[in-house]
Design a protein around this motif. Sequence first.
Motif, PDB file in Angstrom:
ATOM      1  N   LEU A  48       0.814  -1.220   0.000  1.00 44.08           N
ATOM      2  CA  LEU A  48       0.000   0.000   0.000  1.00 44.08           C
ATOM      3  C   LEU A  48       0.851   1.275   0.000  1.00 44.08           C
ATOM      4  CD1 LEU A  48      -2.875  -1.031   2.418  1.00 44.08           C
ATOM      5  CD2 LEU A  48      -2.945  -0.864  -0.080  1.00 44.08           C
ATOM      6  N   ARG A  49       2.137   1.117   0.122  1.00 47.31           N
ATOM      7  CA  ARG A  49       3.048   2.263   0.062  1.00 47.31           C
ATOM      8  C   ARG A  49       2.969   2.920  -1.322  1.00 47.31           C
ATOM      9  NH1 ARG A  49       8.256   3.552   2.595  1.00 47.31           N
ATOM     10  NH2 ARG A  49       7.941   1.756   3.928  1.00 47.31           N
ATOM     11  N   ARG A  50       2.792   2.118  -2.331  1.00 47.35           N
ATOM     12  CA  ARG A  50       2.816   2.607  -3.702  1.00 47.35           C
ATOM     13  C   ARG A  50       1.490   3.189  -4.170  1.00 47.35           C
ATOM     14  NH1 ARG A  50       5.237  -1.790  -2.736  1.00 47.35           N
ATOM     15  NH2 ARG A  50       7.448  -2.074  -3.042  1.00 47.35           N
ATOM     16  N   GLU A  51       0.396   2.557  -3.739  1.00 47.94           N
ATOM     17  CA  GLU A  51      -0.928   2.993  -4.201  1.00 47.94           C
ATOM     18  C   GLU A  51      -2.028   2.351  -3.372  1.00 47.94           C
ATOM     19  OE1 GLU A  51      -2.228   1.223  -8.008  1.00 47.94           O
ATOM     20  OE2 GLU A  51      -0.461  -0.077  -7.870  1.00 47.94           O
ATOM     21  N   SER A  52      -3.203   2.972  -3.403  1.00 47.83           N
ATOM     22  CA  SER A  52      -4.388   2.372  -2.786  1.00 47.83           C
ATOM     23  C   SER A  52      -4.795   1.169  -3.627  1.00 47.83           C
ATOM     24  CB  SER A  52      -5.542   3.376  -2.752  1.00 47.83           C
ATOM     25  OG  SER A  52      -5.209   4.452  -1.920  1.00 47.83           O
ATOM     26  N   MET A  53      -5.272   0.125  -2.965  1.00 47.65           N
ATOM     27  CA  MET A  53      -5.665  -1.085  -3.682  1.00 47.65           C
ATOM     28  C   MET A  53      -6.885  -1.711  -3.035  1.00 47.65           C
ATOM     29  SD  MET A  53      -2.203  -3.197  -4.349  1.00 47.65           S
ATOM     30  CE  MET A  53      -0.701  -2.363  -4.722  1.00 47.65           C
ATOM     31  N   ASN A  54      -7.573  -2.525  -3.830  1.00 51.04           N
ATOM     32  CA  ASN A  54      -8.663  -3.314  -3.271  1.00 51.04           C
ATOM     33  C   ASN A  54      -8.115  -4.660  -2.796  1.00 51.04           C
ATOM     34  OD1 ASN A  54      -8.562  -5.095  -5.502  1.00 51.04           O
ATOM     35  ND2 ASN A  54     -10.045  -3.896  -6.637  1.00 51.04           N
ATOM     36  N   SER A 102      -7.246   2.914   6.230  1.00 54.75           N
ATOM     37  CA  SER A 102      -8.628   3.352   6.053  1.00 54.75           C
ATOM     38  C   SER A 102      -9.065   2.928   4.658  1.00 54.75           C
ATOM     39  CB  SER A 102      -8.769   4.853   6.260  1.00 54.75           C
ATOM     40  OG  SER A 102      -7.982   5.559   5.341  1.00 54.75           O
ATOM     41  N   SER A 103     -10.339   3.061   4.390  1.00 53.61           N
ATOM     42  CA  SER A 103     -10.855   2.602   3.099  1.00 53.61           C
ATOM     43  C   SER A 103     -11.764   3.662   2.498  1.00 53.61           C
ATOM     44  CB  SER A 103     -11.614   1.290   3.277  1.00 53.61           C
ATOM     45  OG  SER A 103     -12.704   1.461   4.156  1.00 53.61           O
ATOM     46  N   SER A 104     -11.897   3.565   1.191  1.00 57.85           N
ATOM     47  CA  SER A 104     -12.828   4.419   0.465  1.00 57.85           C
ATOM     48  C   SER A 104     -13.465   3.579  -0.634  1.00 57.85           C
ATOM     49  CB  SER A 104     -12.112   5.635  -0.120  1.00 57.85           C
ATOM     50  OG  SER A 104     -11.057   5.236  -0.965  1.00 57.85           O
ATOM     51  N   ILE A 105     -14.689   3.892  -0.955  1.00 58.53           N
ATOM     52  CA  ILE A 105     -15.422   3.127  -1.970  1.00 58.53           C
ATOM     53  C   ILE A 105     -15.396   3.895  -3.280  1.00 58.53           C
ATOM     54  CG2 ILE A 105     -17.656   2.174  -2.615  1.00 58.53           C
ATOM     55  CD1 ILE A 105     -18.180   1.809   0.415  1.00 58.53           C
ATOM     56  N   LYS A 106     -14.990   3.185  -4.322  1.00 60.61           N
ATOM     57  CA  LYS A 106     -14.998   3.743  -5.679  1.00 60.61           C
ATOM     58  C   LYS A 106     -15.753   2.748  -6.551  1.00 60.61           C
ATOM     59  CE  LYS A 106     -10.594   6.074  -5.113  1.00 60.61           C
ATOM     60  NZ  LYS A 106      -9.176   6.098  -5.466  1.00 60.61           N
ATOM     61  N   GLY A 107     -16.921   3.152  -6.999  1.00 57.88           N
ATOM     62  CA  GLY A 107     -17.767   2.228  -7.758  1.00 57.88           C
ATOM     63  C   GLY A 107     -18.207   1.096  -6.855  1.00 57.88           C
ATOM     64  N   SER A 108     -17.920  -0.122  -7.278  1.00 61.70           N
ATOM     65  CA  SER A 108     -18.315  -1.285  -6.478  1.00 61.70           C
ATOM     66  C   SER A 108     -17.154  -1.860  -5.661  1.00 61.70           C
ATOM     67  CB  SER A 108     -18.888  -2.371  -7.392  1.00 61.70           C
ATOM     68  OG  SER A 108     -17.892  -2.787  -8.314  1.00 61.70           O
ATOM     69  N   CYS A 109     -16.011  -1.183  -5.680  1.00 66.46           N
ATOM     70  CA  CYS A 109     -14.820  -1.684  -4.973  1.00 66.46           C
ATOM     71  C   CYS A 109     -14.464  -0.810  -3.783  1.00 66.46           C
ATOM     72  CB  CYS A 109     -13.623  -1.727  -5.918  1.00 66.46           C
ATOM     73  SG  CYS A 109     -13.725  -3.001  -7.163  1.00 66.46           S
ATOM     74  N   THR A 110     -13.929  -1.465  -2.764  1.00 64.58           N
ATOM     75  CA  THR A 110     -13.394  -0.773  -1.608  1.00 64.58           C
ATOM     76  C   THR A 110     -11.877  -0.748  -1.735  1.00 64.58           C
ATOM     77  OG1 THR A 110     -15.222  -1.559  -0.243  1.00 64.58           O
ATOM     78  CG2 THR A 110     -13.274  -0.760   0.918  1.00 64.58           C
ATOM     79  N   TYR A 111     -11.312   0.437  -1.668  1.00 60.66           N
ATOM     80  CA  TYR A 111      -9.870   0.610  -1.782  1.00 60.66           C
ATOM     81  C   TYR A 111      -9.292   0.954  -0.412  1.00 60.66           C
ATOM     82  CZ  TYR A 111     -10.228   0.382  -6.797  1.00 60.66           C
ATOM     83  OH  TYR A 111     -10.456  -0.060  -8.077  1.00 60.66           O
TER      84      TYR A 111
END
Length: 108
Positions: free
Chosen positions: A30-36, A65-74
């Motif tokens: 997760l250091r590089r980018e947010s991911m699901n 922490s998480s955020s929802i984008k479309g149908s995925c949680t990142y």
Amino acid sequence: MVKKEEFYKLHAGFCKSIFNPKRLAIIDVLRRESMNVNKIAERLETSQSNISQHLGILKTKGLVSSSIKGSCTYYHITSQKVFEALDMVNKVVEEKIRHDKKIGKSVQ
């Protein structure tokens, strides 16, 4: 004001939540980018359920922490200071490895 003993308990619990090999790997990814969860599981070659369990622990401690984008949680790390702290620990571990190798060579 938190008493020293209570602070140490909180500190130990926080560190315990981080210092697990799989959770360290998740934080590193997760250091590089947010991911699901799917992408993290794929990168770490681990089951989605296992990744979800570890993310739950990290999230409970406030590290992820998480955020929802479309149908995925990142998922993403909540503070850059988490990386800074782990980088310091990494340096100590690398120093120990170098020291142990040097000692091993001199003993042989």
